[in-house]
Motif scaffolding. Structure first.
Motif, PDB file in Angstrom:
ATOM      1  N   UNK A 230       0.810  -1.225   0.000  1.00  0.00           N
ATOM      2  CA  UNK A 230       0.000   0.000   0.000  1.00  0.00           C
ATOM      3  C   UNK A 230       0.842   1.274   0.000  1.00  0.00           C
ATOM      4  N   UNK A 231       2.120   1.162   0.370  1.00  0.00           N
ATOM      5  CA  UNK A 231       2.921   2.366   0.586  1.00  0.00           C
ATOM      6  C   UNK A 231       3.543   2.839  -0.731  1.00  0.00           C
ATOM      7  N   UNK A 232       3.116   4.011  -1.223  1.00  0.00           N
ATOM      8  CA  UNK A 232       3.646   4.469  -2.515  1.00  0.00           C
ATOM      9  C   UNK A 232       5.156   4.675  -2.489  1.00  0.00           C
ATOM     10  N   UNK A 233       5.716   5.008  -1.317  1.00  0.00           N
ATOM     11  CA  UNK A 233       7.157   5.237  -1.253  1.00  0.00           C
ATOM     12  C   UNK A 233       7.927   3.956  -1.556  1.00  0.00           C
ATOM     13  N   UNK A 234       7.283   2.790  -1.377  1.00  0.00           N
ATOM     14  CA  UNK A 234       7.967   1.512  -1.614  1.00  0.00           C
ATOM     15  C   UNK A 234       7.467   0.833  -2.889  1.00  0.00           C
ATOM     16  N   UNK A 235       6.671   1.563  -3.682  1.00  0.00           N
ATOM     17  CA  UNK A 235       6.166   0.963  -4.918  1.00  0.00           C
ATOM     18  C   UNK A 235       4.768   0.403  -4.788  1.00  0.00           C
ATOM     19  N   UNK A 236       4.130   0.600  -3.630  1.00  0.00           N
ATOM     20  CA  UNK A 236       2.777   0.084  -3.442  1.00  0.00           C
ATOM     21  C   UNK A 236       1.728   1.060  -3.943  1.00  0.00           C
ATOM     22  N   UNK A 237       0.465   0.685  -3.760  1.00  0.00           N
ATOM     23  CA  UNK A 237      -0.621   1.500  -4.296  1.00  0.00           C
ATOM     24  C   UNK A 237      -1.635   1.856  -3.211  1.00  0.00           C
ATOM     25  N   UNK A 238      -1.683   3.133  -2.803  1.00  0.00           N
ATOM     26  CA  UNK A 238      -2.620   3.517  -1.739  1.00  0.00           C
ATOM     27  C   UNK A 238      -4.082   3.393  -2.174  1.00  0.00           C
ATOM     28  N   UNK A 239      -4.323   3.450  -3.487  1.00  0.00           N
ATOM     29  CA  UNK A 239      -5.706   3.335  -3.962  1.00  0.00           C
ATOM     30  C   UNK A 239      -6.204   1.898  -3.796  1.00  0.00           C
ATOM     31  N   UNK A 240      -5.285   0.947  -3.921  1.00  0.00           N
ATOM     32  CA  UNK A 240      -5.650  -0.456  -3.699  1.00  0.00           C
ATOM     33  C   UNK A 240      -6.193  -0.625  -2.280  1.00  0.00           C
ATOM     34  N   UNK A 241      -5.529   0.059  -1.334  1.00  0.00           N
ATOM     35  CA  UNK A 241      -6.006   0.001   0.045  1.00  0.00           C
ATOM     36  C   UNK A 241      -7.424   0.523   0.146  1.00  0.00           C
ATOM     37  N   UNK A 242      -7.727   1.596  -0.584  1.00  0.00           N
ATOM     38  CA  UNK A 242      -9.082   2.156  -0.528  1.00  0.00           C
ATOM     39  C   UNK A 242     -10.095   1.191  -1.125  1.00  0.00           C
ATOM     40  N   UNK A 243      -9.702   0.520  -2.216  1.00  0.00           N
ATOM     41  CA  UNK A 243     -10.610  -0.477  -2.782  1.00  0.00           C
ATOM     42  C   UNK A 243     -10.904  -1.566  -1.752  1.00  0.00           C
ATOM     43  N   UNK A 244      -9.868  -2.089  -1.123  1.00  0.00           N
ATOM     44  CA  UNK A 244     -10.047  -3.131  -0.107  1.00  0.00           C
ATOM     45  C   UNK A 244     -10.934  -2.622   1.019  1.00  0.00           C
ATOM     46  N   UNK A 245     -10.607  -1.431   1.488  1.00  0.00           N
ATOM     47  CA  UNK A 245     -11.318  -0.906   2.653  1.00  0.00           C
ATOM     48  C   UNK A 245     -12.796  -0.731   2.346  1.00  0.00           C
ATOM     49  N   UNK A 246     -13.101  -0.134   1.201  1.00  0.00           N
ATOM     50  CA  UNK A 246     -14.511   0.139   0.914  1.00  0.00           C
ATOM     51  C   UNK A 246     -15.257  -1.096   0.452  1.00  0.00           C
ATOM     52  N   UNK A 247     -14.531  -2.104  -0.019  1.00  0.00           N
ATOM     53  CA  UNK A 247     -15.235  -3.342  -0.342  1.00  0.00           C
ATOM     54  C   UNK A 247     -15.925  -3.877   0.913  1.00  0.00           C
TER      55      UNK A 247
END
Lengths: 533, 314, 218
Positions: A230-247
């Motif tokens: 999830x961490x953009x600084x490490x190459x992750x995607x914060x939007x993916x976290x939002x998808x998971x969370x709101x699912x």
């Protein structure tokens, strides 16, 4: 256990703290949930009062920005994970479900006690978080903000994970009970609408909550090991976290509100002595909301940078949630027609649900209109819409339900005068608090703001005045209920003249295994007689 | 065009505002209609059918009416499908920038905005744009998620670390309009404001001229003071002696400050520059190492001006 | 563990709140399936996330996969699938009230599950040795992708969570063995073995998706 012990009031079968803590009786577990949820409702409410008082003026009154951020986070986490999600299923569902379908208990009584203990463990972790620092991530835990290794946030994440487990197990227990434990003659379409609502809710609890679970696990792992999902600084995607969370968290809104719909149906029918209008439409609409609820999570992310095509599809699907909601509102209103309407305390709450949910539902539809949502997103308009649903519908239904089933739970009648007065104060207070927030929001005031434009001050002051009225009403209701415990007024078996099993057949309060003998159901839940003309 | 604020909506100043407000107002009256209908029916039924004797029964038991129920399923369905089309059209218009849009880069950081005009090499803390000119903002964040919201323009988009997200608008009148951060981003989230200044084409050209050398005609102290608010130092460092998220600048020059992890440092040119470029290296005792590094953000001239400004705060 | 003779086994008693054995069995089985559905949603989300990461950083996945030994993965797939078969046998024998064969099959499944974990430990050890660790702890040599650490982060999270489920499954098998010493299984009552079998099927199922995603694709 002798046959004799089975036939006495469940409150009197055994005594002592230990007998409560080790009980597997769904009624006692329901009461323990009720007490715990009330404690957290008061706690979460006090945080809300504190930050609303701080918002009396745009500059600092008595809280620092960090304290304010901490308080709205605590308000959110406590109210969502410890109050509104477990509230109606845990307290009222637990108590009422087996009674309404004619079962001796839930299918898995020990699992039910486990759910309660998990709830307590989750609550304890949330309390630890209070002492571990300032949790300030909001209840939404968005990455990368929540990845700051703040120990208080880590405790909160763990608490929410455990509470999710509790919720899954409760849902599972309810589904199995409804499928397998109904009394003879209790067909699917003779089930009270509260049961249909709990059934729809339980499906969402079982299928959506695990996604929250994995999201929270990943956030914890990300905090400790920086795996970079999830961490953009490490190459992750914060939007993916939002998808998971709101699912999870979009269905969670229906986990919150659908049981409230169930209670509204019970109250409006019982106090109008009217067969509910369009029983099947209401029952199916609960299930329809469940299914659609799984497909609309993306509407929380219209400004978050998902693709325009995704936004359009999610907007389209979101409009369909309006239909089952509208059906319910029309059906409840029509149920009043030609009834014999009694404005006793629970009914006053029932009518409030109808009023508040009409606003809560209508303000939801506007947020699905893509172009308009871009303006309203993340403003007080959304805050108000959410509170019209979670507080104005669910918590009002919870309080109405507690009044409605209070005689069954405790064997005591509360004072009608104070009950009604409290309910009127709650109505005025709630609407004063939240209606102005709609105006403030559409004028552009962002949410989660400690400091705001001077022109919004008047709205804030009205809102803060409202919460004081609301709190007065809520405390009055609580004290009225508690005083009845010591009062002389013993409840008759069926004080409201309802037709469902828990009132018609079970004693007040019920015996240990609910019914002296297994009831045989011969009529629907709302078959009231008609006046001869 | 009527651009003044109404009871529900703020002032309008972009080409989208009319479409958004039309959607809002149309829906508003639809909901007023349904709300009044339901509340009226509810109140009427309660008054009309109130229970007068304790044993009174309902005067009829109506269990369903397929025609009625189908109607109130179908009508809302038609209405919301209309709303969907309306919202979708407005939205795609808001998302797709015209090809002649002028690009400005936006950076969000805790808790300040900065705007870079790539062609002119200008960096500024307020957004200055010409009226009637499509502007495309290419936005990113250096830390957490922020969101860029201009109520008067009815537009908003999240500003996300590690990627670019854009929005566009065309202002329809000159003036100064409020910008908010609407995605919660920590302590001073609610102070993360700036303004869009919409000016005429001539004023814009003049501003570009002046802004390309902001230090022109100013002493280093004066320029430093401008940078102090423009670069967001103001969010954490006070100049009146009050303790903020970082140490105050008032009277700090030349003093010896204790450092986190032991040791001391004298606040001089070298320390000031070091603290701007690599803030975490020498944190004053009692403060969190949360200041973002300004390496590559501040030019040497700007560092000197800020240093001069700090020195002037006795 | 003493081998009880058929005569010393008790009959199962129906819990107080159920009408009969059938209702009890049906409820337990239905509940277990629901729990499995819940688990599938959790792993499903995790796998979807994995596919998304694969799409974001295909090079990281390709380079990471090169450091996994597909032969060990295949061996573990064999262990799990075989143990799934023996668990199904155990449930079948429980229905026929062949208590001894139930126990044999449970023990076989337990051994295969343990074999799975041993292989997993060998794999983990190699990763630790080469510094193929999540996030900041990553110090593997010879990677050109700056995101290779994400692959290993994802690898440890998914296989770790799966291994935890293997451990829980083994606990359930041991519980079944204990029950089998005490209570007689019959056509109407073989609930514990059935439940453990359903759970074990999930452990198998998840692995069948994990194996290609981690070892083969990319």
């Amino acid at each position: 256990m002798t046959a004799h012990a089975e036939n006495i009031n469940y409150l009197k079968t055994t005594r002592g703290l230990k007998s409560w803590l080790t009980t597997v009786d769904h009624k006692r577990i329901g009461l323990m949930y009720l007490a715990s949820i009330l404690v957290f409702f008061i706690t979460g409410g006090l945080y809300a009062m504190l930050f609303r008082l701080e918002l009396w003026s745009p500059e600092k009154n008595f809280l620092t920005p960090d304290q304010y951020n901490n308080f709205f986070t605590l308000h959110g986490v406590i109210m969502v994970f410890l109050v509104v999600v477990p509230g109606i299923p845990g307290a009222l569902g637990n108590f009422v479900l087996p009674l309404q379908i004619g079962a001796k208990d839930l299918a898995f009584p020990k699992l039910n006690l486990t759910s309660l203990y998990l709830y307590w463990i989750g609550a304890a972790l949330a309390i630890i978080s209070l002492f571990a620092g300032h949790a300030d991530s909001g209840w939404t835990f968005y990455a990368p903000y929540s990845l700051s290794k703040n120990p208080a946030v880590l405790w909160m994440l763990t608490a929410a994970f455990i509470l999710g487990f509790s919720s899954i197990l409760t849902g599972l227990n309810f589904i199995v009970t409804i499928h397998k434990m109904r009394a003879p003659g209790m067909t699917w379409f003779r089930m009270p609408l509260f049961i249909w609502a709990l059934y729809a809710t339980a499906i969402m609890q079982v299928f959506a909550t695990p996604v929250l679970g994995i999201t929270l696990i990943l956030l914890l792992v990300e905090n400790f090991f920086h795996i970079g999902i999830f961490d953009p600084a490490l190459g992750g995607d914060p939007i993916l976290m939002q998808h998971f969370f709101w699912f999870y968290s979009h269905p969670a809104v229906y986990i919150i509100v659908v049981p409230g719909f169930g209670i509204a149906s019970e109250l409006i029918s019982a106090f109008s002595k009217r067969e509910i209008f369009g029983y099947k439409f209401i029952a199916y609409s609960s299930v329809a909301i469940t299914i659609i609820g799984f497909l609309v999570w993306g509407h929380h992310m219209f400004v978050a940078g998902q693709s325009e095509v995704a936004d359009t599809i999610f907007s389209f699907l979101t409009f369909f949630t309006a239909i089952p909601s509208a059906i319910k509102v029309f059906n409840w209103t029509t149920t009043l027609y030609k009834g014999s309407i009694s404005l006793q305390t629970p009914m006053l709450y029932g009518l409030q649900i109808l009023f508040n949910f009409t606003i809560g539902g209508l303000t939801g539809i506007i947020l699905a209109i893509l172009s308009v949502d871009i303006h309203l997103h993340d403003t007080y308009f959304v805050v108000s819409h959410f509170h019209y649903v979670a507080m104005g519908t669910t918590m009002i239904a919870f309080i109405g339900g507690v009044h409605y089933w209070w005689p069954k739970m405790t064997g005591k009648m509360f004072n009608e005068f104070w009950g009604r007065l409290a309910s009127i104060l709650v109505f005025i207070g709630f609407n004063t608090t939240f209606f102005v927030q709609l105006i403030m929001g559409s004028q552009g005031s962002p949410r989660r703001y400690y400091h705001y434009l001077k022109e919004f001050q008047i709205y804030h002051q009205i809102s803060t005045t409202g919460i004081l009225i609301l709190a007065t009403g809520l405390f009055m209701a609580l004290i009225n209920l508690l005083l009845s415990l010591r009062g002389p007024s013993n409840a008759p078996q069926n004080p409201w003249g309802a037709r469902t099993l828990e009132w018609e057949v079970a004693e007040t309060p019920p015996v240990l295994f609910n019914f002296k003998e297994t009831p045989v159901v011969t009529h629907g839940p709302y078959e009231f007689a008609t006046e001869k003309s | 065009m009527d651009t003044t604020k109404s009871f529900w909506l703020p002032e309008k100043a972009s080409t989208f505002a009319d479409a958004v407000d039309f959607g809002f107002n149309l829906y508003y009256w639809i909901s007023v209609f349904f709300f009044v209908l339901i509340v009226f029916l509810m109140a009427w039924f309660v008054v009309r059918y109130i229970r007068r004797r304790p044993d009174q029964l309902a005067s009829a038991q109506i269990t369903h009416n397929t025609l009625l129920e189908t109607t109130w399923t179908a009508i809302p369905l038609l209405i919301v499908m209309g709303l969907f089309v309306l919202g979708m059209k407005g939205y795609w218009n808001m998302r797709v920038a015209p090809s002649n849009a002028m690009q400005i880069d936006v950076t969000g950081r805790k808790w300040a905005w900065s705007f870079d005009y790539p062609k002119e090499g200008i960096s500024n803390d307020t957004l200055v744009v010409p009226v009637h000119q499509p502007i495309r903002l290419r936005m990113t964040s250096v830390d957490v998620i922020h969101s860029f919201f201009i109520p008067a323009f009815r537009t908003k988009a999240d500003v996300i670390p590690g990627r670019y997200h854009s929005l566009w608008f065309e202002a329809t009148k000159t003036g100064v309009f409020q910008v908010f951060c609407t995605q919660y981003c920590g302590t001073n989230h609610s102070y993360m404001w700036t303004a869009v200044k919409v000016v005429t084409a001539e004023e814009y050209a003049a501003w570009l001229e002046a802004a390309s050398d902001p230090s022109k005609g100013k002493t280093p102290e004066e320029f430093g003071e401008i940078l102090y608010s423009k670069k967001g130092c103001v969010a954490c460092h006070s100049v009146d002696g009050s303790v903020g998220i970082g140490p105050t600048w008032k009277g700090i020059w030349g003093t010896e400050v204790p450092l986190e992890g032991g040791g001391e440092a004298i606040v001089n040119e070298a320390y000031a520059k070091q603290s701007m470029m690599e803030p975490a290296s020498q944190v004053v005792k009692g403060f969190q190492p949360i200041m973002p590094p300004f390496q590559g953000v501040l030019s040497d001239k700007e560092v000197d001006a800020l240093t001069a400004y700090i020195r002037s705060l006795k | 563990m003493s081998t009880a003779t058929a005569g010393s086994l008790q009959e199962h008693e129906v819990a107080h709140h159920f009408e009969d054995l059938e209702q009890e069995f049906e409820s337990h089985r239905f509940g277990m399936w629901l729990f499995m559905a819940s688990e599938i949603m959790m792993f499903g989300a995790l796998l979807t996330g994995g596919l998304f990461l694969l799409y974001l950083h295909p090079d990281a996945f390709a380079q990471g996969r090169a450091h996994l030994d597909w032969r060990l993965g295949a061996l573990n797939t064999f262990f799990l699938l075989t143990s799934g078969f023996t668990m199904a046998r155990a449930a079948a024998f429980a229905q026929k009230a062949e208590q001894g064969k139930v126990r044999t099959n449970l023990l076989l499944s337990l051994a295969l599950a343990a074999g799975f974990l041993v292989v997993k430990c060998i794999e983990y050890k190699a990763k630790f040795h080469h510094g193929l660790l999540p996030g900041n702890a990553f110090h593997g040599a010879g990677f050109t992708s700056p995101h290779a650490h994400i692959f290993f982060g994802y690898y440890f999270v998914t296989t770790g969570l799966h291994a935890l489920h293997v451990l829980v499954g083994m606990g359930l098998m041991i519980w079944c063995l204990k029950v089998s010493n005490r209570v007689r299984f019959t056509r109407a009552y073989y609930t514990p073995v059935e439940m453990a079998g359903i759970y074990w099927a999930l452990v198998d199922l998840v692995w069948i998706f994990l194996f290609p995603l981690l070892y083969l694709v990319g």
